[in-house]
Scaffold this active site. Structure first.
Site, mmCIF file in Angstrom:
data_model
loop_
_atom_site.group_PDB
_atom_site.id
_atom_site.type_symbol
_atom_site.label_atom_id
_atom_site.label_comp_id
_atom_site.label_asym_id
_atom_site.label_seq_id
_atom_site.Cartn_x
_atom_site.Cartn_y
_atom_site.Cartn_z
ATOM 1 C CG HIS A 90 -1.951 1.084 1.189
ATOM 2 N ND1 HIS A 90 -3.309 0.837 1.162
ATOM 3 C CD2 HIS A 90 -1.841 2.447 1.167
ATOM 4 C CE1 HIS A 90 -3.978 1.969 1.139
ATOM 5 N NE2 HIS A 90 -3.102 2.966 1.143
ATOM 6 C CD GLN A 120 -7.060 10.533 -1.938
ATOM 7 O OE1 GLN A 120 -5.946 10.067 -1.804
ATOM 8 N NE2 GLN A 120 -7.993 10.373 -1.008
#
Length: 419
Positions: free
Chosen positions: A54, A150
């Site tokens: 990640h 996002q």
């Protein structure tokens, strides 16, 4: 043919030799015979390469420079800063940032990176740049790209279409951020459509899930139910899940049984979430992590990750997974001697499991027949490696060195310090 001798192979107490031919492990064992080249590892610890499952390569170093500081230290200010500044982003700038981040991570022994790429951008600038780098650097590092909205799957105008377009371009994973949508209902519907995308494109799922301190933020429960219905849990990852660390035990215990049934995976970002979470608390302050130890005991795969390097969300970070591990095991109370001895799994095999490297990328691990990818630490066993935050002395990919360092030698003059 190369032979590495006097190796202490993590997870294999019996074998001391590694035979490599044509970029793959030919044999692991003892007394493996002659070789063209013999390398003496002098008893040092060998393990499969570090995995960072990640990261945000398109954001790296965005937090540097005047006016870029996140004053509140919160997730939401970070998102706003990124939104305000990304309009000037170019493919070349993304490439430049990503290369710097990759060099840092690879220099610390990482060979596998899952990077979330912001697709709430009409030009898909980051995705275009990183698809090119994925191919260009494939002999050095494996990049797995997440189509990540996002600014929201629905909250950003056209977000859903941009996620689809990124998947059509070749993104490996579909992502989401349900807790950032404008309502609970929007968050739930975003997850439904993301799961549909995963099934349509046959890709994995990795959701920024409940990255807050609100015990009532329960998109993890929704995600788990959706993938459980589709038998897709093993290809699904819930990243962060900070709020699950804040819920009451009765609810957590109920969910543990469902997680065991679905086989969903988890990623915790210890340094980042310790930094971001608890900002609204006085005292006691929450640590910001999910229930790492309990999830591991539950049989779910949990991996640690860096997440950010000097961006709008986190002002530090350098791609050193040993630093991430050290912070993570402290924050998660994963520090019994038996836990320490197996904790390297959190930055190696567990991350590989989340990314499905063994299944989809030709194999992972120091085992005969698999790609000859491994690292050598300046330590003689797992406990010493973790306690000393051991340096990576060398990284080998497909049987060839990516780098090799000499063991550090300190010139100590003081008799007391000599011991």
């Amino acid at each position: 043919m190369k032979k590495f001798v006097n190796a202490n192979i993590f997870g294999d107490a019996e074998s001391t030799e590694i035979l490599v031919e044509d970029g793959r492990f030919k044999a692991i064992g003892n007394d493996l015979g002659e070789a063209d080249e013999v390398i003496d590892l002098e008893g040092r610890l060998v393990l499969p390469p570090y995995v960072d499952p990640h990261l945000h390569l398109d954001y790296i170093f965005s937090g540097l420079g005047e006016g870029n500081a996140n004053i509140s230290g919160t997730l939401f200010e970070g998102i706003q800063l990124w939104s305000d500044n990304k309009k000037e982003l170019t493919e070349e700038k993304v490439r430049e940032r990503a290369l710097e981040g990759i060099r840092k991570e690879v220099g610390h022994g990482v060979q596998y990176i899952r990077t979330h790429v912001d697709v709430t951008d009409p030009d898909l600038t980051g995705m275009k740049a990183l698809i090119k780098l994925r191919e260009e650097l494939k002999d050095i590092v494996t990049l797995q790209l997440v189509a990540f909205p996002q600014e929201g799957f629905f909250r950003y105008e056209g977000g859903e279409a941009l996620v689809r377009k990124a998947l059509e371009m070749g993104a490996d994973v579909v992502g989401g951020i349900p807790h950032f949508e404008i309502s609970y209902e929007h968050g739930v519907e975003s997850l439904r459509r993301i799961v549909d995308f995963a099934l349509e494109f046959d890709v994995m799922i990795d959701i920024h899930c409940d990255e807050n301190d609100d015990p009532n933020s329960r998109f993890l429960e929704v995600l788990n139910a959706l993938v459980m219905e589709k038998d897709y849990g093993e290809k699904t990852t819930a990243s962060h899940t900070c709020s699950f660390g804040a819920v009451e035990n009765s609810y957590a215990n109920k969910m543990m049984g469902l997680f065991k049934a679905s086989k969903i995976n988890f990623i915790s970002c210890p340094t980042e979430n310790a930094h971001l979470q608890g900002r609204g608390d006085n005292y006691p302050k929450r640590r910001g992590l999910t229930r790492v130890k309990e999830l591991l005991e539950n049989g779910n795969t949990v991996a640690f990750a860096q997440d950010s390097i000097a961006d709008y969300w986190y002002p530090l970070g350098n791609g050193n997974m040993m630093n991430i591990l050290d912070n993570g095991i402290h924050l998660a109370h994963y520090t019994h001697i038996d836990e320490i001895n197996k904790s390297l799994d959190l930055i190696t095999v567990n991350g590989a499991g989340v990314m499905r490297i063994d299944e989809d990328y030709g194999g992972y691990g120091v085992e005969a027949g698999k790609p000859a990818n491994f690292i050598v630490l300046d330590a003689f066993d797992a406990y010493e490696a973790v306690r000393e935050r051991a340096e990576v002395l060398s990284s080998v990919r497909n049987g060839e060195y990516l780098f090799k360092r000499e063991v550090r030698k300190n010139e100590i003059e003081n008799d007391f310090l000599k011991g």
